[in-house]
Enzyme design. Structure first.
Site, mmCIF file in Angstrom:
data_model
loop_
_atom_site.group_PDB
_atom_site.id
_atom_site.type_symbol
_atom_site.label_atom_id
_atom_site.label_comp_id
_atom_site.label_asym_id
_atom_site.label_seq_id
_atom_site.Cartn_x
_atom_site.Cartn_y
_atom_site.Cartn_z
ATOM 1 N N CYS A 42 -22.822 7.043 -32.837
ATOM 2 C CA CYS A 42 -22.965 5.736 -32.211
ATOM 3 C C CYS A 42 -24.086 5.791 -31.163
ATOM 4 C CB CYS A 42 -21.653 5.326 -31.547
ATOM 5 S SG CYS A 42 -21.719 3.662 -30.826
ATOM 6 N N ASP A 44 -24.007 4.542 -28.322
ATOM 7 C CA ASP A 44 -23.392 4.558 -26.984
ATOM 8 C C ASP A 44 -23.979 5.675 -26.110
ATOM 9 O OD1 ASP A 44 -21.424 5.075 -24.827
ATOM 10 O OD2 ASP A 44 -20.215 3.589 -25.889
ATOM 11 N N ARG A 46 -22.848 7.223 -23.796
ATOM 12 C CA ARG A 46 -21.902 8.269 -23.385
ATOM 13 C C ARG A 46 -21.652 9.311 -24.473
ATOM 14 N NH1 ARG A 46 -17.398 3.937 -22.059
ATOM 15 N NH2 ARG A 46 -18.279 3.235 -24.039
ATOM 16 N N HIS A 98 -16.426 7.366 -31.941
ATOM 17 C CA HIS A 98 -15.814 7.685 -30.641
ATOM 18 C C HIS A 98 -14.800 6.612 -30.276
ATOM 19 C CE1 HIS A 98 -18.035 4.732 -28.051
ATOM 20 N NE2 HIS A 98 -18.818 4.740 -29.098
ATOM 21 N N CYS A 101 -15.010 2.567 -28.628
ATOM 22 C CA CYS A 101 -16.323 2.099 -29.104
ATOM 23 C C CYS A 101 -16.399 0.573 -29.008
ATOM 24 C CB CYS A 101 -16.530 2.548 -30.547
ATOM 25 S SG CYS A 101 -18.118 2.052 -31.247
HETATM 26 CO CO CO Z 1 -19.734 3.093 -29.958
#
Ligand code: CO
Length: 210
Positions: A42, A44, A46, A98, A101
């Site tokens: 992803c 993201d 993080r 994750h 998400c």
């Molecule tokens: Co995500």
């Protein structure tokens, strides 16, 4: 001072620290890359691939998009997959979702988020396909966690169904596709135990048979 000078300063410090532990690091890396892994994760902020598995530059090839999707007509993802498998000869492809998400959350809800909803429709399809299993779970977070895992498993299948992976297996190339989920809360990866490493594990409909 320019607005992003701090990032260039961090960059110089990082390059210095890498060179101090291995003076020829960049020289060697510039000559070639031979990663054994392709990470499809992803976007993201993080969930940074290299840091999570403790790998240095040169060790993992990475493709990231919203909610770690492998869509059959996404030439961006397919191009990465083809280069990684045919040219770099990676041995493992991991699809990494994750928990928590935002893409999964947005797909699950019925709000109008604009264009991104078309991308997230693929997760909606997963939600619809497994609606009985999902609806059996009372707790919303636990339900979304399951949807996150089911999405990863679906994307693992999508990787396996590509002509790229099918052709690799047919010519005898060693290649395993894995499904993992990362927890933002403790920084740990979980293996969903859905690894596929040969064509016989796939439904006949997707196999190249000659
Ligand atoms: Co995500």
């Amino acid at each position: 001072m320019k607005p992003l000078d701090n990032l260039f300063e961090k960059n110089r410090n990082w390059a210095e620290s890498v060179k101090s532990s291995d003076p020829r690091f960049f020289e060697k890396l510039a000559a070639q890359q031979s990663p054994e892994y392709l990470w499809i994760g992803c976007s993201d902020s993080r969930v940074p691939a290299n840091q999570i598995v403790g790998l240095m530059p040169g060790e993992i090839f990475v493709h990231r998009n919203v909610a770690n999707m492998v869509v059959h007509t996404d030439f961006n993802c397919l191009t990465v997959l083809q280069y990684a498998i045919d040219v770099l000869k990676v041995k493992h492809v991991m699809v990494v979702g994750h928990y928590g998400c935002g893409g999964i959350d947005a797909a699950y809800e019925n709000a109008d988020n604009g264009l991104i909803d078309n991308w997230l429709r693929n997760i909606k399809d997963v939600q619809h396909r497994y609606r009985e299993r999902l609806e059996a779970i009372e707790d919303r977070e636990a339900r979304l966690n399951l949807l996150c895992e089911l999405n990863v498993m679906t994307q693992v299948s999508n990787v396996c169904h590509t002509t790229i992976v099918q052709n690799a297996w047919q010519r005898g190339q060693k290649l395993a596709i894995h499904g993992w989920v990362y927890s933002l809360e403790d920084g740990l990866l979980k293996d969903l135990d859905c690894t596929v490493d040969r064509a016989e594990q796939m439904a006949d409909a997707y196999r190249i048979i000659s």
